[in-house]
Design a protein around this motif. Sequence first.
Motif, PDB file in Angstrom:
ATOM      1  N   ARG A  26       0.857  -1.203  -0.064  1.00  0.00           N
ATOM      2  CA  ARG A  26      -0.085  -0.102   0.004  1.00  0.00           C
ATOM      3  C   ARG A  26       0.876   1.293   0.063  1.00  0.00           C
ATOM      4  O   ARG A  26       0.564   2.336  -0.588  1.00  0.00           O
ATOM      5  CB  ARG A  26      -0.832  -0.037   1.132  1.00  0.00           C
ATOM      6  N   LEU A  27       1.878   1.306   0.893  1.00  0.00           N
ATOM      7  CA  LEU A  27       2.672   2.352   0.894  1.00  0.00           C
ATOM      8  C   LEU A  27       3.262   2.646  -0.391  1.00  0.00           C
ATOM      9  O   LEU A  27       3.212   3.814  -0.961  1.00  0.00           O
ATOM     10  CB  LEU A  27       4.128   2.189   1.766  1.00  0.00           C
ATOM     11  N   ILE A  84       2.248  14.217   5.153  1.00  0.00           N
ATOM     12  CA  ILE A  84       1.469  13.916   4.173  1.00  0.00           C
ATOM     13  C   ILE A  84       0.699  15.115   3.523  1.00  0.00           C
ATOM     14  O   ILE A  84       0.325  15.567   2.483  1.00  0.00           O
ATOM     15  CB  ILE A  84       0.395  12.565   4.466  1.00  0.00           C
ATOM     16  N   ASP A 129       0.758   3.673  -3.044  1.00  0.00           N
ATOM     17  CA  ASP A 129       0.355   5.196  -2.947  1.00  0.00           C
ATOM     18  C   ASP A 129       1.425   6.182  -3.277  1.00  0.00           C
ATOM     19  O   ASP A 129       0.802   7.421  -3.722  1.00  0.00           O
ATOM     20  CB  ASP A 129      -0.169   5.577  -1.567  1.00  0.00           C
ATOM     21  N   ILE A 130       2.639   5.991  -2.857  1.00  0.00           N
ATOM     22  CA  ILE A 130       3.527   6.973  -3.166  1.00  0.00           C
ATOM     23  C   ILE A 130       3.985   7.065  -4.662  1.00  0.00           C
ATOM     24  O   ILE A 130       4.031   8.020  -5.252  1.00  0.00           O
ATOM     25  CB  ILE A 130       5.073   6.531  -2.517  1.00  0.00           C
ATOM     26  N   SER A 159      -5.270   7.701   1.368  1.00  0.00           N
ATOM     27  CA  SER A 159      -4.873   6.091   1.561  1.00  0.00           C
ATOM     28  C   SER A 159      -3.852   6.065   2.454  1.00  0.00           C
ATOM     29  O   SER A 159      -3.639   5.120   3.349  1.00  0.00           O
ATOM     30  CB  SER A 159      -4.568   5.513   0.141  1.00  0.00           C
ATOM     31  N   LEU A 160      -2.889   6.906   2.311  1.00  0.00           N
ATOM     32  CA  LEU A 160      -1.409   6.974   3.349  1.00  0.00           C
ATOM     33  C   LEU A 160      -2.161   7.200   4.591  1.00  0.00           C
ATOM     34  O   LEU A 160      -1.407   6.771   5.363  1.00  0.00           O
ATOM     35  CB  LEU A 160      -0.557   8.070   2.508  1.00  0.00           C
ATOM     36  N   GLU A 181       7.944   8.153   3.015  1.00  0.00           N
ATOM     37  CA  GLU A 181       8.414   6.676   2.362  1.00  0.00           C
ATOM     38  C   GLU A 181       9.318   6.300   3.346  1.00  0.00           C
ATOM     39  O   GLU A 181       9.391   4.847   3.825  1.00  0.00           O
ATOM     40  CB  GLU A 181       8.879   7.035   1.047  1.00  0.00           C
TER      41      GLU A 181
END
Lengths: 200, 114
Positions: free
Chosen positions: A21-22, B16, A25-26, A74-75, B55
Amino acid sequence: MSTQRVLPQSKETLLQSYNKRLKDDIRSILDNFTEIIKTAKVEDETQVSRATQGEQDHYEMHVRAANIVRAGESLMKLVSDLKQFLILNDFPSVNEAISQRNQQLRTLQEECDKKLTALRDEIAIDLYELEEEYYSSSYSLWDGADLPLCEAFHRRDSCASPGTSTGTSADGMEDIAGPVSQESTPGNLNGHSTNAAEHP
Amino acid sequence: MANDRLRALEDVEKEIAVILQCAGNIILELSKEKHNASLLDRQLAQFTSAVNRVESELSSQIRYLTQVATGQPHEGSTYSARKDCQMALNRAEYARIKLGELGRTCEVLLDPQT
């Protein structure tokens, strides 16, 4: 996309899903943002009219912007899931939190009990004097069943030093809980013998 | 220790929001007729660094959880300490109530008018 949100059985699968997912999304944020910037470039030659191309670019930018926002949401959801997973499964920190809380509660309990013990000791001293005063007065209604605090101390002192006389009245000898007169405290003798005389 | 990790995740949430804010500012600036190049550069640098930070931080948290998580439920509890503390506070409260009653009794006896 929704099937990826179903909770997996094992923690490895769950953590792998978090990783995926990470990354997704990125990647979505970066790709969509790059495409928006590319679409913003004005081109001279277009296959359709400029107005149509403009409308198409406008719609595409809207969709890509919505994709960026969706990926951001989502993040945020991923961060929330990670927080929950951390609270439930990070045993070192859970153990430390439990031991800290136990320590705080034990400290509070010990402090409370220490203050109560100090209060008890102070009140016992005052109670000793009050009982001496009360039971040596003529207003006392003591029947000999309960041993007053001052008499308990007197009896303890007489047991510790057996050379002193232990009683002057027969009533006092017969009644186990009866008063014990002390030569060391002659002030109490009158009151106690008066009380002893009042017993049936 | 637990609070540090949770605080780090809260910082990630703020990052974010920074990512989305910077992306919006860049596109807003590009929509103008005259662009401010320095603002564009700053916003782009901030966007890129925020994306990298998010990240890397989330990857490290997931790596830590992979090492630490067992899948078993934690069975620790603070119940016994809480119960003992609650009993101590109850003892103190009881002593306070009794002393209050004693004080009121003494006041009633000492006050000749009541």
